[in-house]
Design an enzyme around this catalytic site. Structure first.
Site, mmCIF file in Angstrom:
data_model
loop_
_atom_site.group_PDB
_atom_site.id
_atom_site.type_symbol
_atom_site.label_atom_id
_atom_site.label_comp_id
_atom_site.label_asym_id
_atom_site.label_seq_id
_atom_site.Cartn_x
_atom_site.Cartn_y
_atom_site.Cartn_z
ATOM 1 C CD1 TRP A 181 -1.460 -5.625 -2.915
ATOM 2 C CD2 TRP A 181 -2.327 -4.631 -4.695
ATOM 3 N NE1 TRP A 181 -1.492 -6.542 -3.917
ATOM 4 C CE2 TRP A 181 -2.018 -5.972 -5.027
ATOM 5 C CE3 TRP A 181 -2.882 -3.823 -5.681
ATOM 6 C CZ2 TRP A 181 -2.254 -6.505 -6.296
ATOM 7 C CZ3 TRP A 181 -3.113 -4.359 -6.936
ATOM 8 C CH2 TRP A 181 -2.815 -5.681 -7.234
ATOM 9 C CG HIS A 186 5.907 -31.301 -38.220
ATOM 10 N ND1 HIS A 186 5.789 -32.464 -38.916
ATOM 11 C CD2 HIS A 186 6.536 -31.633 -37.065
ATOM 12 C CE1 HIS A 186 6.293 -33.471 -38.223
ATOM 13 N NE2 HIS A 186 6.757 -32.985 -37.085
ATOM 14 C CD GLU A 228 4.733 -14.918 -20.756
ATOM 15 O OE1 GLU A 228 3.679 -15.214 -21.354
ATOM 16 O OE2 GLU A 228 4.917 -13.818 -20.210
ATOM 17 C CE LYS A 264 5.359 -10.461 -21.238
ATOM 18 N NZ LYS A 264 4.339 -11.410 -20.995
ATOM 19 C CB CYS A 295 -0.851 0.021 1.266
ATOM 20 S SG CYS A 295 -1.775 -1.487 1.527
ATOM 21 C CD GLU A 308 2.834 -8.424 -23.880
ATOM 22 O OE1 GLU A 308 1.701 -7.922 -23.858
ATOM 23 O OE2 GLU A 308 3.223 -9.235 -23.038
ATOM 24 C CG ASN A 318 2.828 -0.711 2.970
ATOM 25 O OD1 ASN A 318 2.175 -1.675 2.586
ATOM 26 N ND2 ASN A 318 4.066 -0.455 2.543
ATOM 27 N N GLY A 319 1.663 -2.924 5.363
ATOM 28 C CA GLY A 319 2.341 -4.105 5.906
ATOM 29 C C GLY A 319 1.313 -5.164 6.273
ATOM 30 C CE LYS A 364 -0.673 -5.624 -15.818
ATOM 31 N NZ LYS A 364 0.369 -6.544 -16.332
ATOM 32 N NE ARG A 407 4.196 1.850 -1.498
ATOM 33 C CZ ARG A 407 5.325 1.149 -1.331
ATOM 34 N NH1 ARG A 407 6.334 1.348 -2.144
ATOM 35 N NH2 ARG A 407 5.430 0.252 -0.388
#
Ligand code: AGP
Length: 612
Positions: free
Chosen positions: A73, A508, A485, A489, A2, A492, A99-100, A607, A27
């Site tokens: 968060w 093939h 993947e 990356k 946070c 994109e 925060n924690g 996103k 955050r």
């Protein structure tokens, strides 16, 4: 994580606090709140982004020169108005932002409830402010002493700021395990999770050490002491980096920051779940559904993009370790192709954002057919998380870069823990194999650290291929999804066309593409069908392809064939996707930077794809 920001000084606090929250929003951004003292303790807190809070506050009383603010968060309790910070003592006199994670909050809460305290939220933070209040009243001590005594009872991490309606000239800040910076201005203090809310007001800062607390009194010098009551000298430092760089933690882009966060985020994913010394891995979120999974006719995984690649890794893990059939479906296809879904199917939806429209629709379809729905999400309280019967949060922290990196390794870590736990429960692996897996998984964060040290080598390789027009990524077995993947990356963020393929399948068709211009990235750990991969590399070499090989440290055979090798530490085969993906993330990142692409916000992408 946070973001916290607090102000005590001669200016109006509100503008400083709200601007600080915007700076800290990277955050965490699921809810936000502010409390300001001006005779009264006025507070406003809401689910949603800082902009939503700002809109809500518009026109309301925000006068005052002392205040605290928080952008959340969620870790304990979903994103709601009630769970948003600040939190308050029962009398309403005391207010806190935090925060924690307070790990012993349940024990503390039980005692406080027994003493008659009424809780209005599900957060661990509210426990702390009631504890401080309780100590202040019962020990008949002042607020500073009450905070100090309370922090000695807390197990876990905190960065806090506490104020009292009864004293508008006092603020207390403290930290342990979470970041906290105190800006020292002209008769003013600004407390924050990092320097971004501070830098435009002063470049003089103090970084508190763990278990230190700062007593801030209006118009006076800062006082610092430990929670063991030892006075400390305040060392003032000067900030030298730009605001923009600060938000990215000193990295050039959020994506690079998040790549480098992976030792920490994978650790966070395992925290409270993986206990090798006790020989257990527990996943509380799906505890009551483990039997369902073990008895499932099959497991269907629905996802999109990078999350779909993580699901493919999950397929290899679960089929190999659990011997339960797994089908991995593009959510966008699954939702429309009239799939056959049985009531004894278990459907797992994987989504970083928890808001992807196709994945949400796919899981709703499966739910309507009576299947059991589980989720693996990163955003607490997201729509997909709320739609599922149960699930596991990845706890990777906010992922800002559009290209998913730490979310992928976190998703794969969760799937690996599920496979290991249930394989042992089903008797498919021995106690000693189980223990080896637990210890192997525990070592992954340090192995990722090791791979990150190849960044300079990877940047040099990137330079050679930054102008490539196409690229091929090859992998076999559990590393075939890693090839997909890596290709995603690259395409994109650098806009170079790239394809991932099973290494043997290259013969093939795609082999026709190979020439001296084509970089071919091959994931070739000294595992499983290594010799077959070596043959595939030879086929590429015979056609003059440029081979970039991801190899196990000390490999000589592939080294003799490849144009470039990037070494990864030797880990059990089931962990190779967690390690082999890192160089591919860095390769894509550096090529995109060299091509002056917008790495954090690539063209045409979002996103979270909340539309079909
Ligand atoms: C991956 O780098 C992309 N940003 C994209 O493919 C993403 O993984 C996909 O949109 C799924 O998002 P989700 O995990 O939030 O559902």
């Amino acid at each position: 994580m946070c973001g916290i920001v607090a102000y005590l000084g001669e200016k109006q606090a509100y503008p400083i606090l709200i601007a600080g929250l915007h700076r800290l929003e990277y955050r965490g951004y699921d809810s936000a709140g502010i409390a300001i003292i001006n005779g009264n303790l006025n507070y406003y807190k809401r689910k949603g982004k800082v902009a939503d809070l700002e809109k809500f506050i518009n026109g309301r009383d925000v006068k005052g020169t002392i205040g605290i603010a928080h952008t959340r968060w969620a870790t304990h309790g979903e994103p709601t108005d009630e769970n948003a910070h600040p939190h308050f003592s029962q009398s309403g006199n005391l207010s806190i932002i935090h925060n924690g994670i307070i790990e012993n909050y349940r024990t503390l809460k039980e005692e406080l409830v027994r003493r008659g305290y009424i809780f209005t939220s599900q957060t661990d933070t509210e426990v702390l402010i009631h504890l401080i209040d309780d100590i202040k009243k019962n020990e008949k001590v002042d607020l500073v002493e009450a905070v100090r005594i309370a922090l000695n009872q807390v197990v876990g991490a905190y960065a806090i700021a506490v104020i009292s309606r009864e004293n508008k000239d006092l603020m207390i800040a403290a930290k342990k395990g979470s970041p906290l910076v105190i800006g020292i201005g002209e008769n003013e203090f600004i407390v924050a999770s990092d320097a971004t809310p501070i830098v435009e007001h002063t470049n003089k800062v103090i970084y508190l050490e763990d278990e230190e607390m700062a007593i801030l009194r209006r118009g006076e010098e800062i006082e610092i002491k430990t929670i063991k009551n030892i006075q400390k000298t305040a060392y003032i430092q000067e900030l030298e980096i730009s605001l923009d760089a600060l938000e990215k933690g000193g990295f050039d882009h959020f994506m690079l920051k998040e790549i480098y966060e992976q030792p920490h985020s994978v650790n966070e994913c395992m925290r409270g779940r993986l206990y090798p010394k006790k020989g257990i891995v527990t996943l509380g979120g799906i505890l009551n559904h483990e039997q369902k999974i073990l008895n499932a006719r099959r497991i269907i995984m629905v996802a999109c993009g990078t999350s779909w690649h993580a699901a493919l890794v999950g397929e290899y893990l679960i089929e190999e370790l659990l011997r339960i059939p797994v089908e991995v479906e593009y959510a966008s296809e699954f939702r429309y192709r009239k799939p056959i879904i049985y009531e004894d199917d278990v459907v797992i939806a994987i989504s970083q954002s928890g808001e992807t429209a196709d994945t949400l629709a796919a899981l709703k379809l499966a739910k309507s057919k009576g299947a059991t729905i589980l989720g693996i999400c990163n955003v607490v309280g997201s729509t997909i998380a709320r739609e599922t019967d149960a699930g596991i949060y990845t706890h990777a922290g906010p992922e800002i870069g559009v290209a998913s990196t730490k979310a992928f390794t976190a998703q794969v870590t969760i799937l690996t823990m599920i496979a290991i736990r249930l394989a042992f429960k089903k008797g498919r692996i021995t106690q000693s194999q189980h223990q080896l897996y637990l210890e192997g998984l525990e070592s992954i964060p340090s192995k990722i650290e090791e791979v990150l040290k190849s960044n300079d080598l990877i940047r040099k390789i990137a330079y050679e291929y930054k102008d490539a027009r196409n690229a091929l990524y090859l992998g076999r077995g559990i590393n075939f999804p890693v090839a997909l993947e890596g290709a995603l990356k690259l395409k994109e963020i650098s806009y170079i066309h790239a394809e991932g393929y099973p290494a043997a399948e290259m013969k093939h068709g795609p082999i026709a593409l190979i020439d001296a211009e084509m970089p071919v990235v091959v994931i070739a750990p000294l595992k499983g069908i290594y010799e077959k991969v070596v043959s595939n590399i030879e086929e590429v070499k015979a056609r003059k392809g440029n081979i970039i090989a991801i190899v196990t440290k000390g490999d000589t055979q592939v080294r003799a064939l490849a144009n470039h090798v990037i070494e990864i530490p030797d880990v059990d085969e089931i962990f190779t996707p967690l390690i082999a993906t890192i160089p591919l993330q860095l390769l894509a990142y550096h090529i995109a930077v060299m091509r002056n692409c917008n790495v954090d916000q690539p063209r045409n992408l979002a996103k979270s794809v909340t539309v079909e």
